[in-house]
Design a protein around this motif. Structure first.
Motif, PDB file in Angstrom:
ATOM      1  N   SER A  29      26.879   8.863  -1.306  1.00 27.48           N
ATOM      2  CA  SER A  29      25.761   7.989  -1.652  1.00 27.48           C
ATOM      3  C   SER A  29      25.934   6.621  -1.002  1.00 27.48           C
ATOM      4  N   GLY A  51      14.869   7.064  -2.468  1.00 24.85           N
ATOM      5  CA  GLY A  51      14.933   8.226  -1.585  1.00 24.85           C
ATOM      6  C   GLY A  51      13.606   8.696  -1.047  1.00 24.85           C
ATOM      7  N   THR A  73      22.119   4.169  -4.213  1.00 22.31           N
ATOM      8  CA  THR A  73      20.816   4.770  -3.939  1.00 22.31           C
ATOM      9  C   THR A  73      20.891   6.293  -3.918  1.00 22.31           C
ATOM     10  N   LYS A  74      19.745   6.909  -3.738  1.00 20.88           N
ATOM     11  CA  LYS A  74      19.659   8.366  -3.631  1.00 20.88           C
ATOM     12  C   LYS A  74      19.780   8.855  -2.189  1.00 20.88           C
ATOM     13  N   TYR A  75      20.054   7.943  -1.291  1.00 22.83           N
ATOM     14  CA  TYR A  75      20.257   8.313   0.104  1.00 22.83           C
ATOM     15  C   TYR A  75      21.720   8.705   0.337  1.00 22.83           C
ATOM     16  N   LYS A  76      21.930   9.556   1.325  1.00 23.36           N
ATOM     17  CA  LYS A  76      23.269  10.049   1.629  1.00 23.36           C
ATOM     18  C   LYS A  76      23.664   9.680   3.055  1.00 23.36           C
TER      19      LYS A  76
END
Length: 491
Positions: A330, A209, A321-324
Motif C-alpha cells: 500500500s 483508488g 491509500t488503496k493504491y498498490k
C-alpha cells in the motif's frame, strides 16, 4: 442394442417345446424356422413392492420482481428528487437577498449571487442529500458561525496562508459544508472576485483508488492524471477571469497534438497555459501541476489564494491509500503529487503571501481515527500507544507545523434561528403545519346527545407553528439535519 444383437448371434441354445408353446400360445403365427434365445430375455422386469406413488409437482413459473417506482423515474425517492428537477416548480425567491459581508444579520435567509452560485456548482460544492431541490436556488441561513468564519478567516486573507489555517469541526448535520460555501461566497464579495479559489469538494478522491496513477521518477512521486485533470478543469472555469490577468513569470514549453508550444513570460497568461496544456492527459511523467503551483506562489502577493478542502479527515485519517506499489504494498498518501500538495498546504510548508486554507471535517469517515483531531487539538491528551489506523503520528506532526491549525467549532442554532428557518420553509410551501391530533373521549355522553348541529373548532395555525418550532428546537437541539428529519416537508 448392437451388443445385444452380437450376443444373440453367439448363442445356440435349443428351446424346449413347452417354452415355445407357452410363448406362442396367444398367437396364430406358424413358425417354420427354429430360433434360439436365452432365459434372461424372457424374465419379467422386477417391480417395486407396494403401490407406486405418483408425485404431482406443480410447475412454478418465475415472474419478474416488480420494482417499486413512482412511474416518473427508475430512481429511488432520495435520488429521484434530485433528478426530476423539482426546483423549477418551486415558488419564486425574488424577495431573498444575496449573501454579502455588509448584511450579516443572524437569523436571515440568504441566497447566492448568480455568478457565485455558478462557481459553486462548478466545484460541486452543493452536496447531495442536502435538499437543495426544495427551492429554486440554494439558500443558507446566517448564523453565528457565518459571522465567525467571516471575522476569523475571510478578513485574514490578506496575511500569509500558513498563519490563516482553519479547521471546521462539528457533529453530523451541523452545516460544515454549508459554512465552507458561505466562506467562499463572502470571500468573492469581500474582494470583488479578485481572489483565486482552489476548492476540493471531497478529499476522499485522492486515496480511494478511483483514479489511474503512475510513478514519476523525476519527482519521485506518483501522479494521478485523471484526478488532476478534473480538478484543474474546475479551477480553470471558476478562475478564468483572474487567470487571464496573470502573466507568466517564467517561460514554459510543452507539446500539444504533436506540436511544440512555447509560452513566454510577461506575454502569455496563466489562462493560456492551463487551457492549452494537455500533457497531464497523456499519462506520461510531467511537471505541469508543479509549474501551476509555482505560478500561484509568484502571484500570491497580488491576489489572495484561497484553498478549501471538504471532508479533509477522509484524506488525512486514511493516510494509507488503496493504491498498490509494484511490489503490491500500500502507498502512503504523501507519495502522491496531489496528496503531498494538500499536506504541504495544510501544514503551511507551502505558503502563499496572501491567502488561507479552510478545512472541514466529515462525520461519515471512521470517527475513531484521531490523526487530524490530535493535529488540530494539540493541547488535548491522547493515548501515546495508538497506532495506525487510529493514529498516523507522522501526518499529525506534519499538520501541526507552523503554529498549527486553528479549530472552528460549529455552534448549534438558536431558537430564533430555528424559527426563522421554519418560517421560510412555511412561506415557500415546503413545511407542512398540521392540526393537533386530539383523542376522542368516548366516556363522555355529550357527543351523543340530541344536538345534531356540529360546532366547527377553529384551529390557531400560528399557535400550531409555535408548537412546531418548540418541538423542532428541543428534539434537534439546533442541528439543521435534525430539523429536517423532525419536520414534514413536501416537494
Amino acid at each position: 442394442m448392437l451388443r445385444l444383437s452380437r450376443s444373440l448371434r453367439k448363442l445356440k441354445l435349443q428351446p424346449t417345446l413347452n417354452n415355445v408353446q407357452t410363448g406362442l400360445k396367444s398367437t396364430n403365427i406358424t413358425l417354420t424356422n427354429t430360433f434360439t434365445t436365452s432365459s434372461t430375455l424372457l424374465a419379467m422386469p422386477r417391480q417395486k413392492e407396494g403401490k407406486s406413488k405418483q408425485i404431482l409437482r406443480r410447475k412454478v413459473v418465475e415472474k419478474d420482481k416488480v420494482k417499486k417506482s413512482t412511474g416518473l423515474t427508475h430512481y429511488p425517492f432520495k435520488k429521484a428528487v434530485q433528478n426530476l428537477k423539482l426546483e423549477k416548480l418551486a415558488p419564486s425567491m425574488n424577495h431573498i437577498e444575496s449573501l454579502h459581508p455588509n448584511k450579516l444579520t443572524t437569523g436571515v435567509i440568504t441566497k447566492y449571487s448568480p455568478s457565485t452560485e455558478n462557481k459553486l456548482n462548478d466545484f460541486e460544492a452543493f452536496k447531495k442529500f442536502q435538499h437543495h431541490e426544495l427551492f429554486q436556488h440554494p439558500v443558507s441561513l446566517i448564523t453565528s458561525n457565518t459571522i465567525n468564519i467571516y471575522n476569523d478567516f475571510v478578513k485574514n486573507l490578506q496575511i500569509e496562508s500558513k498563519f490563516n489555517r482553519k479547521y471546521i469541526d462539528g457533529i453530523k448535520g451541523a452545516g460544515k459544508s454549508t459554512l465552507i460555501n458561505q466562506a467562499l461566497a463572502l470571500a468573492l464579495e469581500e474582494y470583488s472576485n479578485d481572489v483565486i479559489i482552489l476548492h476540493l469538494s471531497s478529499a476522499d478522491v485522492i486515496g480511494n483508488g478511483s483514479s489511474d496513477y503512475f510513478y514519476n521518477n523525476k519527482l519521485e512521486l506518483y501522479q494521478q492524471p485523471m484526478a488532476t485533470k478534473r480538478w484543474l478543469r474546475k479551477i480553470l472555469r471558476v478562475n478564468e477571469e483572474n487567470f487571464k490577468k496573470l502573466k507568466l513569470t517564467k517561460d514554459i514549453s510543452f507539446f500539444k497534438d504533436k506540436s511544440k508550444i512555447e509560452l513566454k513570460a510577461n506575454q502569455h497568461t496563466l489562462y493560456d497555459y492551463l487551457s492549452q496544456n494537455r500533457e497531464i492527459n497523456t499519462g506520461q511523467p510531467t511537471i505541469s501541476f508543479q509549474f501551476f503551483i509555482e505560478q500561484l506562489k509568484d502571484h500570491s502577493s497580488k491576489i489572495p489564494i484561497l484553498i478549501s478542502i471538504d471532508d479533509f479527515n477522509s484524506f488525512s485519517d486514511f493516510s494509507i491509500t488503496k493504491y498498490k506499489s509494484p511490489d503490491f504494498k500500500s502507498i502512503h498518501i504523501k507519495n502522491f503529487e496531489l496528496g503531498k500538495f494538500l499536506l504541504d498546504v495544510a501544514s503551511g510548508d507551502i505558503n502563499f503571501n496572501k491567502g488561507g486554507v479552510l478545512l472541514a471535517k466529515s462525520c461519515d469517515f471512521a470517527p475513531q481515527r484521531k490523526t487530524t483531531h490530535i493535529a488540530v487539538y494539540t493541547n488535548e491528551e491522547y493515548d501515546p500507544y495508538m497506532k495506525y489506523p487510529n493514529l498516523d503520528l507522522l501526518v499529525a506532526q506534519k499538520l501541526s507545523r507552523n503554529g498549527g491549525i486553528s479549530p472552528i467549532k460549529m455552534a448549534s442554532m438558536t431558537k430564533d434561528e430555528v424559527r426563522s428557518l421554519l418560517q421560510f420553509w412555511k412561506d415557500q410551501q415546503v413545511l407542512i403545519v398540521r392540526e393537533d391530533y386530539v383523542k376522542k373521549d368516548f366516556n363522555k355522553q355529550e357527543e351523543a346527545e340530541v344536538n345534531e348541529e356540529q360546532t366547527i373548532v377553529e384551529v390557531d395555525m400560528d399557535k400550531q407553528f409555535e408548537k412546531l418550532v418548540q418541538s423542532s428546537f428541543v428534539v434537534s437541539q439546533g442541528n439543521p439535519y435534525g430539523i429536517l428529519r423532525q419536520n414534514l416537508i413536501s416537494y
